[in-house]
Structure formats: C-alpha cells, structure tokens
Design a protein around this motif. Structure first.
Motif, PDB file in Angstrom:
ATOM      1  N   GLN A 232       0.832  -1.214   0.000  1.00 13.78           N
ATOM      2  CA  GLN A 232       0.000   0.000   0.000  1.00 13.78           C
ATOM      3  C   GLN A 232       0.856   1.248   0.000  1.00 13.78           C
ATOM      4  O   GLN A 232       0.486   2.275  -0.593  1.00 13.78           O
ATOM      5  N   THR A 233       2.014   1.155   0.625  1.00 16.39           N
ATOM      6  CA  THR A 233       2.913   2.316   0.625  1.00 16.39           C
ATOM      7  C   THR A 233       3.409   2.601  -0.785  1.00 16.39           C
ATOM      8  O   THR A 233       3.475   3.771  -1.227  1.00 16.39           O
ATOM      9  N   GLN A 234       3.756   1.572  -1.510  1.00 13.20           N
ATOM     10  CA  GLN A 234       4.198   1.764  -2.884  1.00 13.20           C
ATOM     11  C   GLN A 234       3.059   2.320  -3.760  1.00 13.20           C
ATOM     12  O   GLN A 234       3.260   3.215  -4.597  1.00 13.20           O
ATOM     13  N   LEU A 235       1.887   1.743  -3.615  1.00 10.82           N
ATOM     14  CA  LEU A 235       0.747   2.210  -4.406  1.00 10.82           C
ATOM     15  C   LEU A 235       0.398   3.661  -4.099  1.00 10.82           C
ATOM     16  O   LEU A 235       0.019   4.440  -4.997  1.00 10.82           O
ATOM     17  N   LYS A 236       0.532   4.027  -2.846  1.00  7.18           N
ATOM     18  CA  LYS A 236       0.226   5.415  -2.486  1.00  7.18           C
ATOM     19  C   LYS A 236       1.219   6.359  -3.143  1.00  7.18           C
ATOM     20  O   LYS A 236       0.850   7.475  -3.569  1.00  7.18           O
ATOM     21  N   ALA A 237       2.463   5.935  -3.225  1.00  6.89           N
ATOM     22  CA  ALA A 237       3.466   6.783  -3.872  1.00  6.89           C
ATOM     23  C   ALA A 237       3.143   6.987  -5.344  1.00  6.89           C
ATOM     24  O   ALA A 237       3.501   8.007  -5.939  1.00  6.89           O
ATOM     25  N   GLU A 238       2.439   6.011  -5.950  1.00  7.41           N
ATOM     26  CA  GLU A 238       2.071   6.125  -7.348  1.00  7.41           C
ATOM     27  C   GLU A 238       0.640   6.643  -7.526  1.00  7.41           C
ATOM     28  O   GLU A 238       0.116   6.645  -8.646  1.00  7.41           O
ATOM     29  N   ASN A 239       0.021   7.020  -6.379  1.00  5.21           N
ATOM     30  CA  ASN A 239      -1.377   7.473  -6.388  1.00  5.21           C
ATOM     31  C   ASN A 239      -2.298   6.421  -6.982  1.00  5.21           C
ATOM     32  O   ASN A 239      -3.258   6.728  -7.707  1.00  5.21           O
ATOM     33  N   ALA A 240      -1.978   5.144  -6.678  1.00  5.34           N
ATOM     34  CA  ALA A 240      -2.768   4.040  -7.233  1.00  5.34           C
ATOM     35  C   ALA A 240      -3.666   3.392  -6.195  1.00  5.34           C
ATOM     36  O   ALA A 240      -4.249   2.333  -6.460  1.00  5.34           O
ATOM     37  N   THR A 241      -3.799   3.964  -5.020  1.00 10.96           N
ATOM     38  CA  THR A 241      -4.650   3.403  -3.974  1.00 10.96           C
ATOM     39  C   THR A 241      -5.332   4.518  -3.227  1.00 10.96           C
ATOM     40  O   THR A 241      -4.880   5.668  -3.231  1.00 10.96           O
ATOM     41  N   ARG A 242      -6.388   4.148  -2.559  1.00 16.43           N
ATOM     42  CA  ARG A 242      -7.111   5.155  -1.792  1.00 16.43           C
ATOM     43  C   ARG A 242      -6.443   5.338  -0.431  1.00 16.43           C
ATOM     44  O   ARG A 242      -5.791   4.445   0.101  1.00 16.43           O
ATOM     45  N   GLU A 243      -6.662   6.481   0.155  1.00 18.71           N
ATOM     46  CA  GLU A 243      -6.071   6.802   1.476  1.00 18.71           C
ATOM     47  C   GLU A 243      -6.614   5.871   2.538  1.00 18.71           C
ATOM     48  O   GLU A 243      -5.885   5.451   3.442  1.00 18.71           O
ATOM     49  N   GLU A 244      -7.894   5.514   2.466  1.00 15.96           N
ATOM     50  CA  GLU A 244      -8.490   4.661   3.468  1.00 15.96           C
ATOM     51  C   GLU A 244      -7.845   3.273   3.475  1.00 15.96           C
ATOM     52  O   GLU A 244      -7.607   2.665   4.522  1.00 15.96           O
ATOM     53  N   THR A 245      -7.550   2.754   2.256  1.00 12.97           N
ATOM     54  CA  THR A 245      -6.936   1.425   2.150  1.00 12.97           C
ATOM     55  C   THR A 245      -5.535   1.438   2.735  1.00 12.97           C
ATOM     56  O   THR A 245      -5.107   0.498   3.429  1.00 12.97           O
ATOM     57  N   TYR A 246      -4.832   2.534   2.438  1.00 13.91           N
ATOM     58  CA  TYR A 246      -3.466   2.662   2.985  1.00 13.91           C
ATOM     59  C   TYR A 246      -3.480   2.689   4.508  1.00 13.91           C
ATOM     60  O   TYR A 246      -2.705   1.984   5.181  1.00 13.91           O
ATOM     61  N   GLU A 247      -4.362   3.493   5.122  1.00 11.91           N
ATOM     62  CA  GLU A 247      -4.421   3.611   6.576  1.00 11.91           C
ATOM     63  C   GLU A 247      -4.876   2.296   7.205  1.00 11.91           C
ATOM     64  O   GLU A 247      -4.410   1.902   8.287  1.00 11.91           O
ATOM     65  N   SER A 248      -5.761   1.590   6.517  1.00  5.40           N
ATOM     66  CA  SER A 248      -6.236   0.311   7.049  1.00  5.40           C
ATOM     67  C   SER A 248      -5.110  -0.708   7.103  1.00  5.40           C
ATOM     68  O   SER A 248      -4.978  -1.471   8.080  1.00  5.40           O
ATOM     69  N   SER A 249      -4.247  -0.725   6.079  1.00  4.19           N
ATOM     70  CA  SER A 249      -3.125  -1.679   6.091  1.00  4.19           C
ATOM     71  C   SER A 249      -2.111  -1.329   7.190  1.00  4.19           C
ATOM     72  O   SER A 249      -1.528  -2.210   7.833  1.00  4.19           O
TER      73      SER A 249
END
Length: 399
Positions: free
Chosen positions: A153-170
């Motif tokens: 999720q950290t990698q996806l967030k760096a690419e703006n490929a995931t939602r903020e909620e999913t990142y915080e949940s992981s």
C-alpha cells in the motif's frame, strides 16, 4: 685423888668430841648453803643472759628451667564454623536421611519434602506455555502478512494508485498484529517466570548439605509441616577446628594483642593442652559486665585444631595467654621476690661456700606463679637464704 675430880677428868674428852662434831656440821651446812646460793645465782644469771641458740640457715638453690609469664582467664569451647539448614518451601517432610552426630559431605541429601505446589499445576503451566507459543507463531505469521500489505500500500500510495483509506487500514492492521505479538510474548514471559519459580520450589524439596561437617542439631521429623523461610531443620558444623571464647578482665585485656600465643586445658582431658593464636578481641564488654560499677570483662577469641573431634562445644576452658617465655633461664622461687626497684634490682642473701652470708643485688626478669627469672647477680646452684631463717642482729651478737 678425889672421886669428883676423877669424874670431871673422865668427862672432858667426850665434850671435846661433841664440840668438834658440831663445828664440822656447821661448816658442812655453810658450804651447802654457799653452793646452793651459787647455783641459784647462776640459774638467775642464765635466765637473764641465756646462751645463744645456733640458728639453722635454710636455703634454696637457684635452678634452671623454662618460665613463662601469662594472663589467665576462663572461657568455653565453641563451634567456629556452622550453618543452620532451613527450607524455602512450604510442605510436609516425607523423609529424613541423617541423624545427630553423623558426618555429611557437601551436597548430600538431608531431607525430602512434599511441597504444597502440586504436580498438576506444573503440568498445567507447561500446557499453557505450549499453547502460547503456538499462538505466538500464528500471530507472527499474521504480522508478516500485515507488514507485506502495508509495504504494498505504501508503494501504491506513492504512485497514487490506492485510496487513502486502504493505505491507513493496512497500516493499522500491521500495528495491531505487532501489538498482539507483544502481548503473547508478555504472557509467555510471565508464565515462564512462574514455571521457573515452581521448578525452583520443586528442586528445594530436596534439602542438601551446604557444607561438609557434622550434624550437631536436628529438629526435622517425618510428617512435620513446614512454612517457607521459617523453619530451621538442622545445624551442620565443621568440628575440625574449634574456637575458644575467653572472658578477660579489663586490667589484663590491654596486655593482649592479635597473633599472640594462647593455650588452654579442660577438665575433660586432664594433662592435655591445645594451643592457637589470638584471633580477635571484642571491643564491647561481655554480657552485663562493666555496668553500675561492675568490673568489665571482654571476650577474646582464638582457634585451635580439633582433628580427632575430641573437643565439644560448651567445654570449660582454663585459658593462658603467653605474654613472654624464656627457656633454660636461671630461676628462684617467686616467694623470694619482693617489689624490685626502678632498675629491676632487689637484694638477696646468698650463702657462700665458706658458710658466710653475702648480700647481692639481683636483677629479676619475668615471673610466673611459682618462680622468677634471674637476669644477673646469681648463678645456677648458688644457695639463696630463705627470708624466714635469716639471723637477726641479736642472734649474731649473742646478747
């Protein structure tokens, strides 16, 4: 011639004879009186002027021998090294393997105790430990998965490929898994401490000898219930060396010092002595001495070897601390010694070989109860006049 004249003439010789006899009697009587008076006078003279009676001089020869000056005290024999054996567990004594007077080696089993901690509790704790370790393994696996999810999720967030909620949940899932691992580890540590304590208690149900020695006291009995840290089961002492505790008066203790030779005798072994070196002088008075005007006594300690175990605790000891000792010294009886002068000299009358008395200045050294050392002024075998037989001035003059 007339008859009367003849009668007178015949009577004359008879009267002369009587006169002569009377004169002789008076003469003899006078002589007897003179002799009697002379005898009486002589007797009276001798009563007033008796003949001198020869004085028999009693002497003692100076000898040679060993002499020592000591401080005498009384005391008792005590155990130098001993250990009181107890227990840290509560339970009931199941077996006692020793008896009073028995020699034991360090590590020997002395007493067995059935502890209050039940064997079932130990098994339950082991089972619980196994369960916690299995749970920990499962939780560690979940933590690994949560960490991988968070990394993704950290990698996806760096690419703006995931939602903020999913990142915080992981991220929360990873922290939660880590917290569960820590909680299980804490439970394991707590249970491990309990199990170690129980295991130590289990081991302490076997009471072993902490030192090698002799069992001198024993209170443990089969069936006896014990309380942890409260019961002394027995005392083991090393009787190969004993300590002597002597009570020394305050006027003598100042003459003692550490390391000086000391020895003692005991009534149990007449004629035998034990020797050692002074180890310690206690600085406080013994018992209640020194209070309310009482003389102070101090406890002085020294140790003696006892390889044959003859000495026992409590024996009475007649103690001698050796202040000085001289071997092969010239000695005289202590009764001849008066207080010497400042140079240690005193005068003694010595009988010379020609029978005449000579006054000598003799230097006195150390003394004991029976004899005194002569440092100078007298040689071995010379005869010293005993004071009670010294002739007086009247005896010498005969008046």
């Amino acid at each position: 011639m007339k008859r009367d004249d003849m009668a007178q003439d015949s009577a004359t010789p008879s009267q002369d004879s009587r006169r002569k006899l009377n004169r002789r009697g008076w003469t003899a009587l006078a002589l007897l009186l003179v002799v009697a008076a002379g005898a009486a006078g002589w007797y009276g003279y001798r009563q007033r002027h008796p003949e001198p009676v020869p004085v028999k001089l009693e002497t003692v020869a100076a000898g040679r021998g060993d002499i020592e000056q000591v401080v005498n005290a009384t005391g008792n024999v005590a155990m130098q090294s001993y250990v009181d054996v107890g227990t840290k567990v509560s339970g009931q004594i199941s077996d006692v393997y020793v008896a009073i007077g028995e020699l034991v080696k360090e590590g020997k089993l002395l007493v067995a105790i059935s502890p209050a901690v039940q064997a079932g509790r130990l098994e339950s704790n082991r089972a619980q430990m196994a369960r916690l370790k299995a749970e920990l393994a499962g939780q560690n696996a979940q933590l690994d998965f949560a960490q991988l999810q968070f990394q993704r999720q950290t990698q996806l967030k760096a690419e703006n490929a995931t939602r903020e909620e999913t990142y915080e949940s992981s991220r929360m899932g990873m922290y939660s898994a880590a917290a569960k691992v820590d909680a299980i580890n804490a439970q394991i540590q707590q249970l491990d401490a309990t199990m170690k304590e129980d295991d130590a208690i289990q081991k302490q149900t076997k009471v072993v000898a902490p030192i090698s020695g002799t069992v001198v006291a024993l209170s443990a009995r089969v069936g006896q219930t014990l309380s942890a840290n409260q019961d002394v089961l027995m005392r083991i002492a090393d009787l190969s060396r004993m300590s002597v505790q002597a009570r020394v008066a305050e006027e003598d203790v100042t003459r003692l010092h550490k390391g000086m030779t000391a020895y003692f005798t005991t009534p149990g072994y007449p004629g035998k002595r034990w020797a050692g070196k002074l180890r310690q002088i206690m600085l406080l008075p013994a018992d209640d001495s020194g209070r309310q005007g009482k003389k102070a006594f101090y406890t002085v300690l020294f140790d003696v070897p006892n390889p044959s175990r003859e000495l026992m605790a409590g024996m009475t000891a007649d103690v001698f601390f050796v202040l000085a000792r001289v071997e092969h010294a010239v000695t005289i009886p202590a009764s001849l010694v008066v207080k010497p002068d400042s140079k240690g000299l005193q005068k003694l009358k010595v009988l010379r070989p020609d029978g005449k008395l000579e006054t000598r200045e003799v230097k006195i050294g150390i003394r004991d109860a029976d004899k005194a050392q002569v440092l100078s002024g007298l040689k071995e075998d010379e005869q010293v006049l005993l004071p009670a037989t010294a002739p007086s001035a009247r005896d010498k003059s005969g008046q």
